[in-house]
Design an enzyme around this catalytic site. Structure first.
Site, short mmCIF file in Angstrom:
data_model
loop_
_atom_site.label_atom_id
_atom_site.label_comp_id
_atom_site.label_asym_id
_atom_site.label_seq_id
_atom_site.Cartn_x
_atom_site.Cartn_y
_atom_site.Cartn_z
N GLU A 1 42.36 35.28 30.86
CA GLU A 1 43.62 35.99 31.10
C GLU A 1 43.55 37.32 30.36
OE1 GLU A 1 46.34 35.13 32.93
OE2 GLU A 1 45.56 33.18 33.58
N ALA B 1 41.33 37.79 35.07
CA ALA B 1 42.62 38.06 35.74
C ALA B 1 43.38 39.09 34.93
CB ALA B 1 43.44 36.77 35.83
N GLY C 1 43.46 47.45 50.81
CA GLY C 1 44.91 47.49 50.71
C GLY C 1 45.48 46.10 50.42
N ALA C 2 46.81 46.01 50.36
CA ALA C 2 47.47 44.72 50.11
C ALA C 2 47.13 43.76 51.23
CB ALA C 2 48.98 44.92 50.03
N SER D 1 44.41 42.64 52.26
CA SER D 1 43.27 43.04 53.10
C SER D 1 42.16 42.01 53.05
CB SER D 1 42.73 44.39 52.62
OG SER D 1 42.31 44.28 51.27
N LYS E 1 40.55 41.46 50.03
CA LYS E 1 39.57 41.97 49.05
C LYS E 1 39.21 40.92 48.01
CE LYS E 1 43.25 44.49 46.60
NZ LYS E 1 44.35 43.86 47.38
N SER E 2 40.20 40.12 47.56
CA SER E 2 39.88 39.11 46.54
C SER E 2 38.93 38.07 47.12
CB SER E 2 41.15 38.39 46.06
OG SER E 2 42.04 39.29 45.47
N HIS F 1 45.48 31.35 44.06
CA HIS F 1 44.17 31.84 43.61
C HIS F 1 43.47 30.79 42.75
CE1 HIS F 1 43.58 36.14 44.61
NE2 HIS F 1 44.88 36.09 44.83
N1 GTP Z 1 47.32 36.00 35.37
C1 GTP Z 1 46.57 35.56 36.39
N2 GTP Z 1 46.51 36.29 37.52
C2 GTP Z 1 45.73 35.85 38.52
C3 GTP Z 1 45.00 34.64 38.44
N3 GTP Z 1 44.34 34.48 39.61
C4 GTP Z 1 44.63 35.55 40.37
N4 GTP Z 1 45.48 36.39 39.74
C5 GTP Z 1 45.99 37.70 40.19
O1 GTP Z 1 46.31 37.69 41.56
C6 GTP Z 1 46.24 39.03 42.04
C7 GTP Z 1 45.72 39.07 43.47
O2 GTP Z 1 46.75 38.59 44.31
P1 GTP Z 1 46.68 38.67 45.90
O3 GTP Z 1 47.97 38.17 46.39
O4 GTP Z 1 45.44 37.97 46.40
O5 GTP Z 1 46.45 40.21 46.17
P2 GTP Z 1 46.61 41.02 47.51
O6 GTP Z 1 46.18 42.41 47.21
O7 GTP Z 1 47.98 40.86 48.07
O8 GTP Z 1 45.65 40.32 48.55
P3 GTP Z 1 44.11 40.47 48.92
O9 GTP Z 1 43.83 41.91 49.27
O10 GTP Z 1 43.98 39.59 50.12
O11 GTP Z 1 43.29 40.01 47.76
C8 GTP Z 1 45.32 39.80 41.10
O12 GTP Z 1 46.06 40.83 40.45
C9 GTP Z 1 44.89 38.74 40.06
O13 GTP Z 1 44.83 39.26 38.74
C10 GTP Z 1 45.10 33.87 37.22
O14 GTP Z 1 44.47 32.83 37.04
N5 GTP Z 1 45.90 34.38 36.25
#
Ligand code: GTP
Length: 181
Positions: free
Chosen positions: A63, A33, A10-11, A13, A15-16, A51
């Site tokens: 990208e 990305a 989930g958001a 969570s 996962k990244s 990130h």
């Molecule tokens: N365009 C672009 N997007 C990026 C880059 N690095 C990360 N992202 C985006 O960042 C997003 C992840 O954001 P998070 O805030 O970690 O997501 P989250 O679901 O809230 O959190 P976690 O579950 O903890 O990962 C993904 O959709 C990636 O594609 C980048 O260099 N360029």
């Protein structure tokens, strides 16, 4: 070692971070990305910057805000390096946007379906070590809007199809990995 790993969660969570950790011993990694940058959205821009800052300098970033770009990278991973794709929920958002499918126009939904088929095929045949991140959005209340329900359903179906072609599947809950396969 797993060849294809799907990391769900989930958001916020974790996962990244978990997906990045799976490739921590591998260098270089190609980070794909899928989210689209939007300079007018400060919060999103800051999240992306976090990130970028935490990734090793040696990692390459592609990208892939254009959904077709992901297919191309999967077909020809740069230098055959491992791929970390973050994430399939934003990839699907781009596909739904580009197809004009949010109102469930049948032709638009057929285009979405064709893109999903092509993606699953590209994952199945990808030669590189692959870690896919995707959101699990089906556990909360039923979304109030038609578009919200469409997204939830399309993503749930896509995740299930991706899980079929991955040899390892992990669900992140509160930062903790639960191994599903
Ligand atoms: N365009 C672009 N997007 C990026 C880059 N690095 C990360 N992202 C985006 O960042 C997003 C992840 O954001 P998070 O805030 O970690 O997501 P989250 O679901 O809230 O959190 P976690 O579950 O903890 O990962 C993904 O959709 C990636 O594609 C980048 O260099 N360029």
């Amino acid at each position: 070692m797993a060849h294809r790993t799907l990391v769900l969660g989930g958001a916020r969570s974790g996962k990244s971070a978990h997906a990045e950790g799976l490739l921590a011993e591998t260098d270089p990694v190609t980070y794909v990305a899928t989210s689209r940058r939007d300079p007018s959205d400060r919060e999103w821009t800051e999240r992306i910057a976090e990130h970028v800052a935490r990734r090793p300098d040696t990692w390459r970033t592609v990208e892939a805000g254009d959904p077709g770009e992901l297919r191309r990278v999967l077909a020809e991973p740069p230098d055959g390096s491992p791929l970390l794709v973050d994430d399939l929920a934003t990839w699907l958002t781009g596909v739904l946007d580009d197809a004009g499918a949010w109102d469930r126009d049948p032709d638009a939904l057929r285009r979405v379906s064709a893109d999903a088929d092509a993606l699953v095929g590209a994952v199945r045949t990808c030669r590189a070590r692959l870690v896919l991140v995707s959101a699990e959005v089906g556990l909360g209340i039923v979304p109030a809007t038609r578009s919200g329900r469409l997204f939830r359903d399309e993503l749930g179906a896509l995740n299930a199809r991706l899980a079929e072609v991955c040899d390892e599947v992990v669900l992140l809950v509160a930062g903790l990995p639960l191994r599903l396969r």
